[in-house]
Design an enzyme around this catalytic site. Structure first.
Site, PDB file in Angstrom:
ATOM      1  N   ALA A 158       0.839  -1.198   0.000  1.00 61.56           N
ATOM      2  CA  ALA A 158       0.000   0.000   0.000  1.00 61.56           C
ATOM      3  C   ALA A 158       0.872   1.245   0.000  1.00 61.56           C
ATOM      4  O   ALA A 158       2.044   1.187   0.348  1.00 61.56           O
ATOM      5  CB  ALA A 158      -0.904  -0.009   1.231  1.00 61.56           C
ATOM      6  N   CYS A 159       0.276   2.357  -0.373  1.00 60.89           N
ATOM      7  CA  CYS A 159       0.939   3.659  -0.352  1.00 60.89           C
ATOM      8  C   CYS A 159       1.506   3.900   1.036  1.00 60.89           C
ATOM      9  O   CYS A 159       0.835   3.613   2.010  1.00 60.89           O
ATOM     10  CB  CYS A 159      -0.065   4.751  -0.723  1.00 60.89           C
ATOM     11  SG  CYS A 159       0.450   6.426  -0.345  1.00 60.89           S
ATOM     12  N   PRO A 160       2.720   4.388   1.212  1.00 67.10           N
ATOM     13  CA  PRO A 160       3.612   4.944   0.197  1.00 67.10           C
ATOM     14  C   PRO A 160       4.695   3.974  -0.284  1.00 67.10           C
ATOM     15  O   PRO A 160       5.591   4.393  -0.993  1.00 67.10           O
ATOM     16  CB  PRO A 160       4.284   6.082   0.967  1.00 67.10           C
ATOM     17  CG  PRO A 160       4.457   5.514   2.340  1.00 67.10           C
ATOM     18  CD  PRO A 160       3.258   4.614   2.563  1.00 67.10           C
ATOM     19  N   MET A 161       4.607   2.704   0.096  1.00 64.66           N
ATOM     20  CA  MET A 161       5.724   1.797  -0.185  1.00 64.66           C
ATOM     21  C   MET A 161       6.052   1.605  -1.673  1.00 64.66           C
ATOM     22  O   MET A 161       7.238   1.554  -2.025  1.00 64.66           O
ATOM     23  CB  MET A 161       5.512   0.439   0.513  1.00 64.66           C
ATOM     24  CG  MET A 161       5.673   0.482   2.026  1.00 64.66           C
ATOM     25  SD  MET A 161       6.980   1.569   2.623  1.00 64.66           S
ATOM     26  CE  MET A 161       8.419   0.602   2.201  1.00 64.66           C
TER      27      MET A 161
END
Lengths: 79, 136
Positions: A13-16
């Site tokens: 998921a964001c921000p990965m």
């Protein structure tokens, strides 16, 4: 399109996805192409914005089922 | 010639799980965008810099913290601790408000490595030259 390296961020998921993309692109040489595969729904907006801001070139973005394939050419605009 | 970096300044004044996640996500994303990121932790926000700190939901939501953390894990959202170490690794600058430290009885040894203790003036100097300032 032939990529020099592929980064699979599916499941993240964001921000990965963006963080991993930044780290991976830092290791590439100018002009090389990175293929990022993502399934975070935010990626469709995040990647063009990231490329524009960081001076990397978004070559192509295509959807395959639930996944998005993003081809980024390492630019040199900020160097 | 090297283009000068964009600068983001963030103030964090709370320690709840939601307000702990936001600055970490914004700071990591900011650095990915080639910006310089400066985060000033003050009042309860300071607790987010303590070693082994586990933020919880606030008020009547507090008992649901475990449920929220589990849900985040299921969605593959990085944990607070993971994101916090990413921030340090990527070079986000973390500042601990010296006045808040004294007030809340927090010692330098209580804090994670890579934190700079500073006053409001130092942060405002950075904020005055930043392209955007956020308050969380």
């Amino acid at each position: 399109m032939q990529a020099n390296k592929t980064l699979d961020t599916r499941g993240l998921a964001c921000p990965m996805p963006i963080i991993k993309t930044k780290k991976t692109i830092d290791e590439l040489n100018e002009g090389e192409i990175l293929l990022v595969i993502a399934d975070d729904p935010g990626a469709k907006e995040d990647f063009p914005a990231w490329c524009e801001q960081t001076g990397n070139e978004l070559l192509k973005m295509e959807e395959k089922d639930e996944d998005i394939y993003i081809y980024i050419k390492k630019g040199g605009k900020n160097e | 010639m090297e283009k000068s970096k964009k600068k983001i300044a963030i103030v964090v004044s709370e320690n709840s799980l939601d307000k702990a996640m936001m600055p970490m996500i914004l700071a990591t994303s900011g650095i990915a965008l080639d910006a310089e990121v400066h985060v000033f932790f003050t009042f309860w926000g300071l607790e987010l810099l303590k070693k082994n700190y586990k933020p919880k939901l606030k008020g009547i939501m507090k008992p649901f913290t475990g449920m929220m953390v589990k849900k985040m894990k299921e969605q593959n959202i990085s944990s607070f601790e993971e994101l916090r170490s990413q921030c340090i690794e990527l070079g986000a600058k973390f500042y601990a408000c010296s006045t808040s430290m004294a007030m809340m009885g927090i010692k330098e040894d209580d804090l994670i490595d890579g934190v700079q203790i500073s006053g409001a003036t130092k942060f405002l100097k950075i904020a005055l030259n930043a392209d955007t300032t956020l308050f969380i």
